[in-house]
Write a protein that holds these residues in place. Structure first.
Motif, PDB file in Angstrom:
ATOM      1  N   ASP A 123       0.861  -1.187   0.000  1.00  0.00           N
ATOM      2  CA  ASP A 123       0.000   0.000   0.000  1.00  0.00           C
ATOM      3  C   ASP A 123       0.896   1.236   0.000  1.00  0.00           C
ATOM      4  OD1 ASP A 123      -2.939   0.992   1.923  1.00  0.00           O
ATOM      5  OD2 ASP A 123      -1.867   1.965   0.294  1.00  0.00           O
ATOM      6  N   THR A 175      -0.714   4.929   1.046  1.00  0.00           N
ATOM      7  CA  THR A 175      -0.879   5.160   2.478  1.00  0.00           C
ATOM      8  C   THR A 175       0.467   5.220   3.184  1.00  0.00           C
ATOM      9  OG1 THR A 175      -3.006   4.017   2.424  1.00  0.00           O
ATOM     10  CG2 THR A 175      -1.984   4.300   4.574  1.00  0.00           C
ATOM     11  N   GLU A 196      -5.882   9.093   0.301  1.00  0.00           N
ATOM     12  CA  GLU A 196      -5.938   8.350   1.551  1.00  0.00           C
ATOM     13  C   GLU A 196      -7.348   8.368   2.125  1.00  0.00           C
ATOM     14  OE1 GLU A 196      -3.073   8.353   5.397  1.00  0.00           O
ATOM     15  OE2 GLU A 196      -4.194  10.203   5.075  1.00  0.00           O
ATOM     16  N   TYR A 232      -9.374   6.015   0.144  1.00  0.00           N
ATOM     17  CA  TYR A 232      -9.006   4.626   0.393  1.00  0.00           C
ATOM     18  C   TYR A 232      -9.673   4.101   1.653  1.00  0.00           C
ATOM     19  CZ  TYR A 232      -6.197   0.633   1.838  1.00  0.00           C
ATOM     20  OH  TYR A 232      -5.792  -0.600   2.266  1.00  0.00           O
ATOM     21  N   TYR A 233      -9.649   4.908   2.721  1.00  0.00           N
ATOM     22  CA  TYR A 233     -10.224   4.469   3.980  1.00  0.00           C
ATOM     23  C   TYR A 233     -11.738   4.660   4.044  1.00  0.00           C
ATOM     24  CZ  TYR A 233      -5.769   3.643   6.325  1.00  0.00           C
ATOM     25  OH  TYR A 233      -4.548   3.141   6.705  1.00  0.00           O
ATOM     26  N   ARG A 293      -4.245  13.762   8.406  1.00  0.00           N
ATOM     27  CA  ARG A 293      -4.003  12.424   7.893  1.00  0.00           C
ATOM     28  C   ARG A 293      -4.927  11.430   8.590  1.00  0.00           C
ATOM     29  NH1 ARG A 293      -1.846  14.962   4.529  1.00  0.00           N
ATOM     30  NH2 ARG A 293       0.292  14.793   3.739  1.00  0.00           N
TER      31      ARG A 293
END
Length: 438
Positions: free
Chosen positions: A98, A101, A342, A345-346, A387
């Motif tokens: 990954d 990330t 990011e 992605y989450y 983040r």
């Protein structure tokens, strides 16, 4: 080394070997899907760089492997630039790297190292290392943001930022009590239908009585105390009480001029004690702005069971509008550093609308009384960096050299995030680091 760690290490080794061959297509085969999306990977890193794999660490749902990055100095000796903590995840039963990330929290450290070397080395070598730094940033899909006054950001809501509010019922007696404290009509609205469906064992009137007797006693005094600390009167339009699907999603947050309290009456941890509210509510209310911006009463910008914020709408409209308010409070340009890939992605954007940039505005206003009422000091906040933390226990917030760095895990609700009064302590010099007791 366990088979699990060995398999993850072999995948990263394959990626490094492909980089050493400058074989970009082969490198892609070792990356997870999110790192390949939207041109997140741009090709091999410069051949001058040496990549050395460290010892793998098992972190439950992922494996983290240190990767030392070094480059030759002008004396021919290798100089270490940084250590990239590579996150290895399982995708369709196979280990993948990954990259997107992994690199997000590292890019600034790499850039800082480049800047130091450009000061220490001669012009020619400095330019060479600068080129290497750019190449690393390009390969990792890194980016940076320049300070801005965000004056172009619109103060008006866009349709894509809003969902419909339905089923709100006013509690007249509580509204009267709150309105008397606020000095203006301030209705208390309850999403009674949704809360009855949530509890499932009472009718609407029983539910409303429960809220009156268990939740709202002392709330008028709490608001009065908050109004004595911050300019709340004339800014708070309404108080809304809404249900959440899971108790861990409980929250207290602003939705424009409305104070929203989301609770789960099925679980003791799903609601708030008076002590908890006395800590949380004043800081949240500190983020209220003057009601000179039209905010429709039947719309919400918070995620619901039928509405979730569009990523493009947040990036293009919501974030700039919030940054504009931050700049207005700090009195100087501020850069925004968010890894949008990011967030995607989450799949945290919906909860990020609750636990993101909006909390910083109230935090600044909370912190300022502690600074003797003076204007925000020059350079206090030059950059806001946010983040996604991998877990609730790894959340952090610190202010260093004008960079407010906040790492949150919104999918864990308030356990993975920060309220305004907590971030205010950070602005006053008390960082919050993983596993701190605060």
């Amino acid at each position: 080394m366990s088979d699990r760690l060995a398999e993850a290490t072999n995948v990263l080794k394959g990626f490094v070997d492909a980089n050493n061959r400058q074989d970009g297509e082969a490198m892609k085969t070792y990356l997870c899907r999110s790192s390949l999306e939207e041109d997140g990977f741009s090709g091999p890193m410069p051949p001058e760089l040496k990549l050395e794999i460290g010892e793998a660490e098992d972190h439950g749902d992922k494996v983290i492997i240190p990767l030392n990055i070094s480059a030759p100095g002008d004396d021919g000796q290798m100089m270490q630039l940084d250590e990239l903590r590579c996150i290895m995840i399982q995708e369709d039963g196979e280990w993948k790297f990954d990259l997107a990330t992994s690199v997000a929290p590292q890019m600034e450290a790499v850039e800082a190292a480049m800047g130091q070397m450009m000061e220490q080395l001669g012009t020619a070598m400095g330019e060479a290392f600068g080129a290497i730094g750019d190449a690393i940033s390009n390969a990792f899909g890194g980016s940076s943001s320049e300070p801005s006054d965000w004056s172009e950001a619109s103060t008006e809501l866009e349709d894509a930022e809003c969902g419909m509010l339905e089923g709100l019922e006013e509690l007249p007696d509580l509204s009267d009590a709150i309105s008397e404290v606020m000095g203006d009509r301030t209705p208390v609205l309850v999403a009674s239908r949704g809360m009855v469906d949530q509890v499932g064992d009472c009718d609407t009137e029983m539910l409303l009585d429960r809220l009156r007797n268990e939740f709202f006693p002392g709330f008028s005094n709490l608001l009065s105390d908050a109004a004595n600390q911050y300019p709340v009167r004339g800014r708070l339009r309404a108080i809304r009480v809404e249900p959440v699907l899971e108790w861990m999603d409980r929250t207290v947050v602003l939705d424009g001029p409305d104070l929203v309290i989301r609770i789960d009456l099925r679980e003791p941890e799903g609601t708030y004690t008076h002590h908890e509210l006395s800590e949380i509510v004043p800081g949240v209310l500190a983020g209220l702005e003057e009601q000179d911006v039209f905010w429709p009463a039947n719309l919400t910008t918070l995620p619901t069971h039928t509405f979730n914020l569009d990523p493009d709408a947040y990036r293009q409209h919501t974030a700039p509008r919030l940054m504009r308010r931050i700049v207005q409070r700090t009195g100087q340009p501020v850069a925004l550093d968010i890894d949008w890939d990011e967030l995607s992605y989450y799949r945290d954007l919906g909860q990020f609308a609750i636990w993101g940039l909006n909390r910083i505005i109230g935090a600044i206003n909370c912190a300022m009384p502690e600074l003797s009422g003076e204007p925000v000091p020059d350079g206090l906040i030059k950059t806001v960096r946010m983040r996604i933390a991998p877990s609730e226990s790894s959340k952090r917030a610190e202010l260093q050299d004008g960079v407010l760095n906040v790492e949150v895990a919104p999918r864990y609700g308030e356990k993975g995030c920060f309220f305004e009064h907590q971030l205010a302590q950070v602005l006053m010099g008390s960082p919050i680091r993983p596993d701190d007791d605060y």
